[in-house]
Design a protein around this motif. Structure first.
Motif, short mmCIF file in Angstrom:
data_model
loop_
_atom_site.label_atom_id
_atom_site.label_comp_id
_atom_site.label_asym_id
_atom_site.label_seq_id
_atom_site.Cartn_x
_atom_site.Cartn_y
_atom_site.Cartn_z
N ARG A 27 19.72 17.43 8.48
CA ARG A 27 17.89 17.92 9.09
C ARG A 27 17.01 17.15 8.14
N ARG A 28 17.56 17.62 7.35
CA ARG A 28 16.70 16.32 6.29
C ARG A 28 17.24 15.23 5.84
N ARG A 29 15.70 14.14 5.14
CA ARG A 29 15.90 13.43 5.04
C ARG A 29 17.02 13.09 3.69
N GLY A 30 17.67 12.37 3.33
CA GLY A 30 18.43 13.32 2.08
C GLY A 30 17.50 11.56 0.63
N THR A 31 18.01 11.96 0.12
CA THR A 31 17.84 10.89 -1.39
C THR A 31 17.95 10.30 -1.48
#
Length: 633
Positions: A362-366
């Motif tokens: 759901r969210r862009r990773g790091t």
């Protein structure tokens, strides 16, 4: 070969009989051999896991030990991978030289237990992983025996196995390890050496499981499958890797002892698990907290744990069941899992890995640091190493031995189960396989050497071809439909004869069982054996994947460079973001505003996250394809 049963429906072919020469898996194996093995070796020296053995031999282990209690096992898995790769230069011998002095005269070998300042041997069978570590040591020893003969690593493994039999055999400790894997390892050592006591001990461990010899704990005895005897269980449950390793050992014991009831019990558990507890990718395990199977149809894509090691264990089990029964459905699941779990874990450069394999990010990773091990298994992008790094070494050994999963033999001929460019030679037969699989569906088998009597060449027709037109072409040019299962040609072959299997590799919509609540109202796209996904880097205007809606009224189409394009749109879901309550009365005449109808590009799931941080999803919500769905609002 990793598995060599003395009986069963099919005989596996070893690495000296099957060679992968090109294509998808050849590239993956080349990266594994030239990058991943050295990467794992370097990290194990950096985090001191190999150094633990040196410290143990020098009497410094009380103060110098690093890593979790099971860190020894990852060194052993690396050694197994190196053994299948011909020793990987001198690396296998060098690591073995570090391990050998740490083994006690009675065969005990563990850097976390049994030395001054440490817990006593076998004082924590629930969590200590001592027998688990022996299991991976023994598997590495068996790999050396089969790849190059009886070397020092194999001798260390046999001494450890003798110790296990003495300590846990009749009259000894009547308990089991919290993490199975000693069971299949002992059976394989019995097969490699002819020593009956190793098989007897494996059978003891399988029969003891479920007798509640392990203490109840935070996750219950089901976590380590000590709640029910193996024969009484109806489905795989608890910690996914533990369950699948135990099932593999149970199959091995059943085959070697002729225990048809035990084999049938594992088959029933496999059937129930595949039908109700397995992700589209073949991944198993939907619980993060205990790395476990969920209840039936509890398969949330965004909370999929789907541990890479569970994928490896699933392939191990499927292969054993295939050899025992000859049933192609086991090869079908192995193929799905290899392409969509095992191949997904390593980055393209072979130096970073997924531990868990979500189906929805759901969210862009790091991007994780290249020089620090990740403390969490569920890293948002592939990490170079983990505080628990069971998965990188498991992938490494699986890719190293992969040719052994391609083909088998029996008294009637040769069977091909997985497709890759390959050369196969066994007995008086030699074959060359050429294919563009999985991206294309043509598989051509040329007969290079053949006896002068009839024999049968069998090719697996994957279940994903159901309802399509797979076709088999015989050497005389005749063609016939090939239904899912097995297509065979029996005749007197001549050198130069060719058999061709044409599989309908094209994009297709896949719908979930409606009982899987988490993905109701969505569809996925598959193409051949590959699962596809939407990734935000392919969406226009900076959209994330959660705004995508697809139109199932039009068939997905092939795009460039192995992509698939589906008709869909990006919806302006942010228009309601300021609402004080996220629920509202249902009105069938309204829906989210449409930001723009477009072709949604999908990529093979195994390739996602190789182009930087992104959001991703496999299961795609559908929209109501009304005539006015593209009207301005």
């Amino acid at each position: 070969m990793p598995v060599a049963p003395s009986r069963g429906r099919l005989r596996p072919l070893g690495l000296d009989e099957v060679r992968i020469t090109g294509g998808f898996w050849a590239r993956r194996r080349h990266t594994n051999a030239t990058a991943t093995l050295d990467h794992c070796h370097d990290w194990m020296e950096r985090v001191h896991w190999i150094g633990n053995f040196r410290a143990a031999a020098a009497g410094r282990i009380q103060h110098d030990r690093r890593g979790r209690e099971f860190a020894d096992s990852d060194v052993y898995k690396l050694l197994e991978a190196m053994a299948w790769e011909g020793g990987h230069g001198n690396a296998l011998d060098a690591i073995t030289e570090a391990i050998a002095p740490a083994q006690a005269p009675d065969g005990h070998l563990n850097t976390a237990f049994g030395r001054p300042g440490q817990q006593a041997r076998y004082s924590d069978l629930e969590w200590g992983h001592e027998l688990y570590c022996y299991g991976h040591l023994i598997q590495a020893g068996v790999a050396q025996i089969r790849a190059e003969g009886d070397g020092e690593l194999a001798k260390i493994a046999r001494r450890a196995a003798d110790h296990v039999c003495a300590a846990f055999g009749p009259g000894g400790i009547e308990r089991v390890c919290g993490h199975p894997v000693i069971e299949p390892a002992l059976v394989e050592l019995a097969r490699a050496t002819g020593e009956q006591r190793y098989l007897d001990q494996a059978r003891l461990f399988v029969d003891r499981r479920g007798r509640r010899t392990l203490a109840d704990g935070e996750f219950g005895r089901v976590y380590y499958q000590d709640d029910l005897p193996v024969r009484q269980a109806t489905v795989f449950r608890g910690h996914a890797v533990r369950a699948l390793y135990l099932a593999s050992g149970a199959v091995d014991v059943a085959v070697e002892t002729g225990d048809d009831d035990l084999l049938a019990a594992v088959v029933r558990q496999w059937e129930a698990t595949v039908a109700r507890r397995t992700y589209l990718t073949g991944g198993m395990g939907s619980h993060h907290r205990d790395e476990a199977f969920g209840d039936d149809f509890v398969l949330p894509p965004d909370r999929a744990y789907s541990e890479t090691c569970a994928g490896v264990a699933s392939v191990m089990l499927s292969w054993r069941l295939l050899l025992a029964t000859g049933d192609s459905r086991f090869a079908d699941l192995a193929e799905r899992t290899l392409f969509n779990v095992v191949a997904t874990s390593p980055a393209e450069n072979g130096r970073a890995f997924f531990y868990a394999n979500t189906l929805h990010r759901r969210r862009r990773g790091t991007v994780p640091p290249a020089d620090i091990d990740s403390p969490r298994a569920e890293s948002s992008l592939r990490a170079p190493w983990f505080a628990v790094s069971c998965c990188p070494t498991n992938v490494a050994r699986t890719l190293a031995l992969l040719p052994a999963y391609l083909a088998t033999a029996d008294d009637h001929g040769i069977q091909l189960h997985q497709y890759a460019d390959a050369e196969i030679a066994t007995g008086g037969l030699a074959l060359t396989v050429r294919t563009d699989y999985p991206h294309g569906g043509s598989v051509t088998v040329r007969v290079d050497r053949t006896p002068d009597h009839p024999w049968t060449l069998s090719l697996r027709v994957p279940d994903w071809t159901r309802g399509s037109a797979a076709r088999l072409t015989a050497p005389d040019g005749s063609r016939r439909a090939a239904a899912p299962g097995t297509a065979s040609v029996t005749q007197v072959f001549r050198p130069g004869d060719e058999i061709r299997l044409d599989l309908p590799v094209r994009p297709r919509w896949t719908a979930p069982d409606p009982r899987i609540d988490a993905v109701r109202g969505t569809l996925a796209v598959e193409r051949g054996p590959l699962v596809y996904c939407a990734e935000s880097v392919d969406l226009p205007d900076g959209h994330e994947v959660d705004v995508v809606r697809v139109d199932p009224s039009t068939a997905p189409q092939d795009g460039p460079d192995g992509t698939v394009v589906v008709d869909g749109e990006a919806t302006d879901d942010d228009a309601q973001s300021e609402e004080p309550w996220p629920y509202r009365p249902f009105d069938a005449s309204t829906g989210p505003a449409v930001a723009g109808r477009t072709g949604i590009v999908l990529v093979p799931y195994h390739s996602w996250a190789n182009r930087g941080p992104s959001t991703m999803r496999v299961w795609l919500p559908t929209h109501d394809a009304r005539p006015d769905s593209t009207d301005d609002r």
